[in-house]
Design a protein around this motif. Structure first.
Motif, short mmCIF file in Angstrom:
data_model
loop_
_atom_site.label_atom_id
_atom_site.label_comp_id
_atom_site.label_asym_id
_atom_site.label_seq_id
_atom_site.Cartn_x
_atom_site.Cartn_y
_atom_site.Cartn_z
N ALA A 1 12.23 -0.22 12.24
CA ALA A 1 11.40 0.79 11.59
C ALA A 1 10.51 0.10 10.56
O ALA A 1 10.77 -1.03 10.15
CB ALA A 1 12.26 1.86 10.92
N THR A 2 9.48 0.78 10.15
CA THR A 2 8.51 0.21 9.21
C THR A 2 9.07 0.17 7.80
O THR A 2 9.70 1.13 7.34
CB THR A 2 7.22 1.05 9.21
OG1 THR A 2 6.70 1.10 10.54
CG2 THR A 2 6.18 0.45 8.28
N LEU A 3 8.84 -0.94 7.11
CA LEU A 3 9.16 -1.04 5.68
C LEU A 3 8.04 -0.42 4.88
O LEU A 3 6.86 -0.61 5.18
CB LEU A 3 9.34 -2.49 5.27
CG LEU A 3 10.61 -3.20 5.74
CD1 LEU A 3 10.49 -4.71 5.46
CD2 LEU A 3 11.83 -2.64 5.05
N ALA A 4 8.40 0.32 3.84
CA ALA A 4 7.39 0.92 2.96
C ALA A 4 6.92 -0.10 1.93
O ALA A 4 7.70 -0.88 1.41
CB ALA A 4 7.96 2.15 2.26
N ASP A 5 5.63 -0.10 1.66
CA ASP A 5 5.06 -0.99 0.64
C ASP A 5 5.06 -0.30 -0.72
O ASP A 5 5.32 0.89 -0.84
CB ASP A 5 3.62 -1.36 1.02
CG ASP A 5 3.57 -2.25 2.24
OD1 ASP A 5 4.44 -3.13 2.36
OD2 ASP A 5 2.65 -2.08 3.07
N GLY A 6 4.75 -1.08 -1.74
CA GLY A 6 4.51 -0.50 -3.05
C GLY A 6 5.48 -0.89 -4.14
O GLY A 6 5.33 -0.46 -5.28
N LEU A 7 6.50 -1.72 -3.84
CA LEU A 7 7.49 -2.06 -4.85
C LEU A 7 7.21 -3.42 -5.50
O LEU A 7 7.95 -3.84 -6.38
CB LEU A 7 8.90 -2.05 -4.25
CG LEU A 7 10.05 -1.90 -5.24
CD1 LEU A 7 9.93 -0.61 -6.04
CD2 LEU A 7 11.41 -1.95 -4.53
#
Length: 290
Positions: free
Chosen positions: A280-286
């Motif tokens: 699954a896709t990893l979320a960006d922004g951290l």
């Protein structure tokens, strides 16, 4: 900076397993710069970033958030390694440096209401009071609170909150490493460049040669992949047919989600423990600082 929390009583459940450690003294910045994988010298007062401590072979011992409270005062928040254990391990390298490393039992990491901060990598508040760190993203805001142990806003740890926090970390690609996974992976294998958690420009630190060589010679053949399935557990192999494609480095308590270190760009049908699973896709922004 004036900072009023306006937190309701018992509104911030403590986060199980999080450790808080302080490093202070005239040589604190120099010591941390020499030991940690991110650029402490570039960290401004009021700012925080992800960093970690490596073995000489470039394997991650601990990953944590480091906040600069003052020119010579730092605060480390470790999600998985107890503060006493991290303090004791780092203390062996202090020698004659003028600094003190202390576990901070009077400070508790907690989940709580979303709080605005000056910027994603700037904390709100002032030590020794209440601090708020942005541990979320634009689409999924989240605040880590650091509260005095006697603060009325603190509530006991809640397994439901702990599980939700861990699941959110994994979605964002923040590896949560249990003891069995310490010293198992390099920063590149854990895709820690996504979090701006290590520097390629600073001077020497333990494992720096391995990290730099892996980057500049393009030798990193493994990366962090988010896996969805059933019965996922730390240490299990991710299989592609009869071939081992990767290893689960961390997983949620319900076994439905995990982060695996896998061959870069690997594709196909995968199983864990005989059950089908899927990337699954990893979320960006951290990412914080750099």
């Amino acid at each position: 900076m004036t900072f009023k929390t306006n937190l309701s009583p018992a509104s911030c459940p403590a986060l199980s397993g999080f450790g808080v450690m302080t490093v202070r003294g005239p040589d604190a910045a120099r010591f941390l710069q020499a030991q940690l994988m991110n650029d402490v010298a570039a960290l401004a007062v009021g700012q925080w970033h992800w960093t970690g401590w490596l073995t000489p072979k470039g394997r991650v011992i601990a990953l944590f958030a480091l906040a600069r409270l003052d020119d010579d005062r730092f605060l480390a928040v470790s999600p998985d390694m107890p503060a006493d254990a991290l303090r004791e391990a780092l203390q062996r390298f202090v020698f004659r440096s003028k600094l003190a490393i202390d576990a901070a039992p009077g400070w508790v990491a907690a989940a709580g209401p979303v709080c605005g901060t000056p910027a994603p990598d700037r904390f709100a508040g002032e030590a020794p009071g209440v601090l708020a760190l942005d541990f979320g993203t634009h689409d999924a805001p989240r605040t880590l609170w650091l509260l005095p142990s006697g603060d009325p806003a603190l509530a006991p740890a809640d397994p439901v909150v702990d599980a939700a926090w861990l699941a959110h970390d994994l979605v964002l690609g923040l590896p949560r490493l249990p003891p069995s996974q310490r010293e198992a992976w390099t920063p590149q294998m854990l895709s820690l460049g996504r979090l701006s958690a290590f520097s390629l420009k600073k001077g020497c630190y333990p494992g720096q040669e391995i990290v730099a060589r892996t980057h500049y010679l393009g030798q990193s053949k493994r990366e962090l992949v988010r896996i969805l399935g059933e019965g996922l557990a730390v240490g299990q192999p991710v299989m592609a047919g009869e071939r081992t494609a990767g290893t689960l480095a961390c997983a949620t308590a319900d076994g439905r989600e995990g982060l695996a270190v896998m061959a870069a760009g690997d594709a196909g049908e995968f199983t864990v423990g005989g059950r089908p699973c899927r990337p699954a896709t990893l979320a960006d922004g951290l990412a914080r600082g750099g």
